[in-house]
Structures are given as structure tokens and as C-alpha cells.
Design a protein around this motif. Structure first.
Motif, PDB file in Angstrom:
ATOM      1  N   ILE A   4       0.852  -1.194   0.000  1.00  0.00           N
ATOM      2  CA  ILE A   4       0.000   0.000   0.000  1.00  0.00           C
ATOM      3  C   ILE A   4       0.885   1.241   0.000  1.00  0.00           C
ATOM      4  O   ILE A   4       2.056   1.178   0.357  1.00  0.00           O
ATOM      5  CB  ILE A   4      -0.931   0.046   1.234  1.00  0.00           C
ATOM      6  CG1 ILE A   4      -0.105   0.005   2.527  1.00  0.00           C
ATOM      7  CG2 ILE A   4      -1.944  -1.078   1.179  1.00  0.00           C
ATOM      8  CD1 ILE A   4      -0.858   0.401   3.761  1.00  0.00           C
ATOM      9  N   ASP A   5       0.322   2.365  -0.403  1.00  0.00           N
ATOM     10  CA  ASP A   5       0.964   3.670  -0.265  1.00  0.00           C
ATOM     11  C   ASP A   5       0.185   4.411   0.811  1.00  0.00           C
ATOM     12  O   ASP A   5      -0.903   4.922   0.551  1.00  0.00           O
ATOM     13  CB  ASP A   5       0.942   4.450  -1.583  1.00  0.00           C
ATOM     14  CG  ASP A   5       1.829   3.816  -2.633  1.00  0.00           C
ATOM     15  OD1 ASP A   5       2.988   3.521  -2.297  1.00  0.00           O
ATOM     16  OD2 ASP A   5       1.363   3.608  -3.760  1.00  0.00           O
ATOM     17  N   CYS A   6       0.711   4.462   2.014  1.00  0.00           N
ATOM     18  CA  CYS A   6       0.004   5.050   3.148  1.00  0.00           C
ATOM     19  C   CYS A   6       0.074   6.574   3.111  1.00  0.00           C
ATOM     20  O   CYS A   6       1.165   7.143   3.034  1.00  0.00           O
ATOM     21  CB  CYS A   6       0.580   4.530   4.454  1.00  0.00           C
ATOM     22  SG  CYS A   6      -0.287   5.172   5.900  1.00  0.00           S
ATOM     23  N   PRO A   7      -1.074   7.261   3.195  1.00  0.00           N
ATOM     24  CA  PRO A   7      -1.063   8.718   3.178  1.00  0.00           C
ATOM     25  C   PRO A   7      -0.587   9.325   4.499  1.00  0.00           C
ATOM     26  O   PRO A   7      -0.164  10.471   4.532  1.00  0.00           O
ATOM     27  CB  PRO A   7      -2.522   9.083   2.908  1.00  0.00           C
ATOM     28  CG  PRO A   7      -3.289   7.954   3.491  1.00  0.00           C
ATOM     29  CD  PRO A   7      -2.436   6.737   3.253  1.00  0.00           C
ATOM     30  N   THR A   8      -0.631   8.561   5.584  1.00  0.00           N
ATOM     31  CA  THR A   8      -0.243   9.081   6.898  1.00  0.00           C
ATOM     32  C   THR A   8       1.257   9.017   7.108  1.00  0.00           C
ATOM     33  O   THR A   8       1.890  10.016   7.443  1.00  0.00           O
ATOM     34  CB  THR A   8      -0.969   8.318   8.017  1.00  0.00           C
ATOM     35  OG1 THR A   8      -2.374   8.423   7.800  1.00  0.00           O
ATOM     36  CG2 THR A   8      -0.628   8.886   9.380  1.00  0.00           C
ATOM     37  N   CYS A   9       1.836   7.828   6.902  1.00  0.00           N
ATOM     38  CA  CYS A   9       3.281   7.707   7.128  1.00  0.00           C
ATOM     39  C   CYS A   9       4.087   8.023   5.870  1.00  0.00           C
ATOM     40  O   CYS A   9       5.313   8.096   5.918  1.00  0.00           O
ATOM     41  CB  CYS A   9       3.637   6.337   7.701  1.00  0.00           C
ATOM     42  SG  CYS A   9       3.159   4.930   6.727  1.00  0.00           S
ATOM     43  N   VAL A  15       1.515  -4.903   3.837  1.00  0.00           N
ATOM     44  CA  VAL A  15       0.503  -5.284   4.820  1.00  0.00           C
ATOM     45  C   VAL A  15       0.640  -6.789   5.005  1.00  0.00           C
ATOM     46  O   VAL A  15       0.470  -7.565   4.066  1.00  0.00           O
ATOM     47  CB  VAL A  15      -0.914  -4.910   4.344  1.00  0.00           C
ATOM     48  CG1 VAL A  15      -1.958  -5.420   5.313  1.00  0.00           C
ATOM     49  CG2 VAL A  15      -1.036  -3.401   4.184  1.00  0.00           C
ATOM     50  N   LEU A  16       0.951  -7.198   6.228  1.00  0.00           N
ATOM     51  CA  LEU A  16       1.114  -8.605   6.542  1.00  0.00           C
ATOM     52  C   LEU A  16      -0.220  -9.194   6.980  1.00  0.00           C
ATOM     53  O   LEU A  16      -1.156  -8.467   7.323  1.00  0.00           O
ATOM     54  CB  LEU A  16       2.151  -8.765   7.653  1.00  0.00           C
ATOM     55  CG  LEU A  16       3.511  -8.111   7.389  1.00  0.00           C
ATOM     56  CD1 LEU A  16       4.404  -8.214   8.608  1.00  0.00           C
ATOM     57  CD2 LEU A  16       4.171  -8.730   6.174  1.00  0.00           C
ATOM     58  N   THR A  17      -0.304 -10.504   7.003  1.00  0.00           N
ATOM     59  CA  THR A  17      -1.570 -11.152   7.366  1.00  0.00           C
ATOM     60  C   THR A  17      -2.035 -10.765   8.765  1.00  0.00           C
ATOM     61  O   THR A  17      -3.233 -10.654   9.007  1.00  0.00           O
ATOM     62  CB  THR A  17      -1.458 -12.689   7.271  1.00  0.00           C
ATOM     63  OG1 THR A  17      -0.348 -13.124   8.047  1.00  0.00           O
ATOM     64  CG2 THR A  17      -1.274 -13.122   5.838  1.00  0.00           C
ATOM     65  N   THR A  35      -4.903  -2.596   8.895  1.00  0.00           N
ATOM     66  CA  THR A  35      -4.316  -1.472   9.626  1.00  0.00           C
ATOM     67  C   THR A  35      -2.850  -1.373   9.244  1.00  0.00           C
ATOM     68  O   THR A  35      -2.114  -2.363   9.355  1.00  0.00           O
ATOM     69  CB  THR A  35      -4.441  -1.679  11.151  1.00  0.00           C
ATOM     70  OG1 THR A  35      -5.819  -1.884  11.474  1.00  0.00           O
ATOM     71  CG2 THR A  35      -3.923  -0.479  11.915  1.00  0.00           C
ATOM     72  N   CYS A  36      -2.427  -0.201   8.782  1.00  0.00           N
ATOM     73  CA  CYS A  36      -1.023   0.045   8.447  1.00  0.00           C
ATOM     74  C   CYS A  36      -0.196  -0.029   9.734  1.00  0.00           C
ATOM     75  O   CYS A  36      -0.721   0.126  10.835  1.00  0.00           O
ATOM     76  CB  CYS A  36      -0.878   1.421   7.795  1.00  0.00           C
ATOM     77  SG  CYS A  36       0.839   1.856   7.360  1.00  0.00           S
ATOM     78  N   SER A  37       1.093  -0.225   9.610  1.00  0.00           N
ATOM     79  CA  SER A  37       1.962  -0.291  10.787  1.00  0.00           C
ATOM     80  C   SER A  37       1.963   1.017  11.578  1.00  0.00           C
ATOM     81  O   SER A  37       2.260   1.023  12.771  1.00  0.00           O
ATOM     82  CB  SER A  37       3.388  -0.663  10.381  1.00  0.00           C
ATOM     83  OG  SER A  37       3.879   0.249   9.423  1.00  0.00           O
ATOM     84  N   CYS A  38       1.547   2.133  10.946  1.00  0.00           N
ATOM     85  CA  CYS A  38       1.472   3.418  11.658  1.00  0.00           C
ATOM     86  C   CYS A  38       0.128   3.598  12.365  1.00  0.00           C
ATOM     87  O   CYS A  38      -0.069   4.566  13.081  1.00  0.00           O
ATOM     88  CB  CYS A  38       1.730   4.579  10.699  1.00  0.00           C
ATOM     89  SG  CYS A  38       0.368   4.898   9.546  1.00  0.00           S
ATOM     90  N   GLY A  39      -0.830   2.674  12.120  1.00  0.00           N
ATOM     91  CA  GLY A  39      -2.132   2.760  12.779  1.00  0.00           C
ATOM     92  C   GLY A  39      -3.269   3.227  11.884  1.00  0.00           C
ATOM     93  O   GLY A  39      -4.432   3.152  12.270  1.00  0.00           O
ATOM     94  N   THR A  40      -2.969   3.704  10.688  1.00  0.00           N
ATOM     95  CA  THR A  40      -4.003   4.153   9.761  1.00  0.00           C
ATOM     96  C   THR A  40      -4.764   2.945   9.230  1.00  0.00           C
ATOM     97  O   THR A  40      -4.163   1.943   8.872  1.00  0.00           O
ATOM     98  CB  THR A  40      -3.381   4.931   8.592  1.00  0.00           C
ATOM     99  OG1 THR A  40      -2.663   6.044   9.114  1.00  0.00           O
ATOM    100  CG2 THR A  40      -4.439   5.421   7.625  1.00  0.00           C
ATOM    101  N   ARG A  41      -6.100   3.052   9.203  1.00  0.00           N
ATOM    102  CA  ARG A  41      -6.919   1.944   8.747  1.00  0.00           C
ATOM    103  C   ARG A  41      -7.393   2.168   7.317  1.00  0.00           C
ATOM    104  O   ARG A  41      -7.642   3.301   6.912  1.00  0.00           O
ATOM    105  CB  ARG A  41      -8.102   1.779   9.687  1.00  0.00           C
ATOM    106  CG  ARG A  41      -7.633   1.323  11.054  1.00  0.00           C
ATOM    107  CD  ARG A  41      -8.627   1.429  12.148  1.00  0.00           C
ATOM    108  NE  ARG A  41      -9.932   0.885  11.825  1.00  0.00           N
ATOM    109  CZ  ARG A  41     -10.913   0.801  12.696  1.00  0.00           C
ATOM    110  NH1 ARG A  41     -10.743   1.206  13.920  1.00  0.00           N
ATOM    111  NH2 ARG A  41     -12.079   0.313  12.339  1.00  0.00           N
TER     112      ARG A  41
END
Length: 66
Positions: A4-9, A15-17, A35-41
């Protein structure tokens, strides 16, 4: 696992299982909630019935309500 390309981080993340929170088969495609590793869903929409394939980001207001 998918990328994914996360807009927050601001970066490309895998994204792991263990980050997948739900999988739903809907009339508009397969919805993979994560949920991204930074917490963004977000929700990854895929499948033959996907009207709008790709990643949809969950707003903070929607995340707080769920």
C-alpha cells in the motif's frame, strides 16, 4: 501480503496477514480491512465485482465510530 501507499506515514508499506482485521465478500467486491503499521486503517477492494478497485482509506471519524 500486499503493498500500500500510506497517506499518513508517507511511504510504501507491506501489509502482513496479522494486519488484516476483516475480509468481507460484498456485492461490490472483496473488501479486505487492514491497519497500516502506523495505525491508519484502510480497505483494499478487489475481485471481479469490484466497482472501485484499489485502497480506500478510513477517515479518523469513521475509525472512531467503529
Amino acid at each position: 501480503m500486499f503493498a500500500i501507499d500510506c497517506p499518513t506515514c508517507g511511504g510504501r508499506r507491506l501489509v502482513l496477514t496479522k494486519q488484516i482485521t476483516a475480509i468481507r465478500n460484498a456485492g461490490t467486491g472483496i473488501h479486505i480491512h487492514f491497519t497500516c503499521s502506523c495505525g491508519t486503517r484502510g480497505v483494499w477492494v478487489t475481485g471481479r465485482k469490484a466497482v472501485t478497485p484499489g485502497v480506500l482509506w478510513v477517515s479518523p471519524a469513521m475509525a472512531a465510530a467503529s
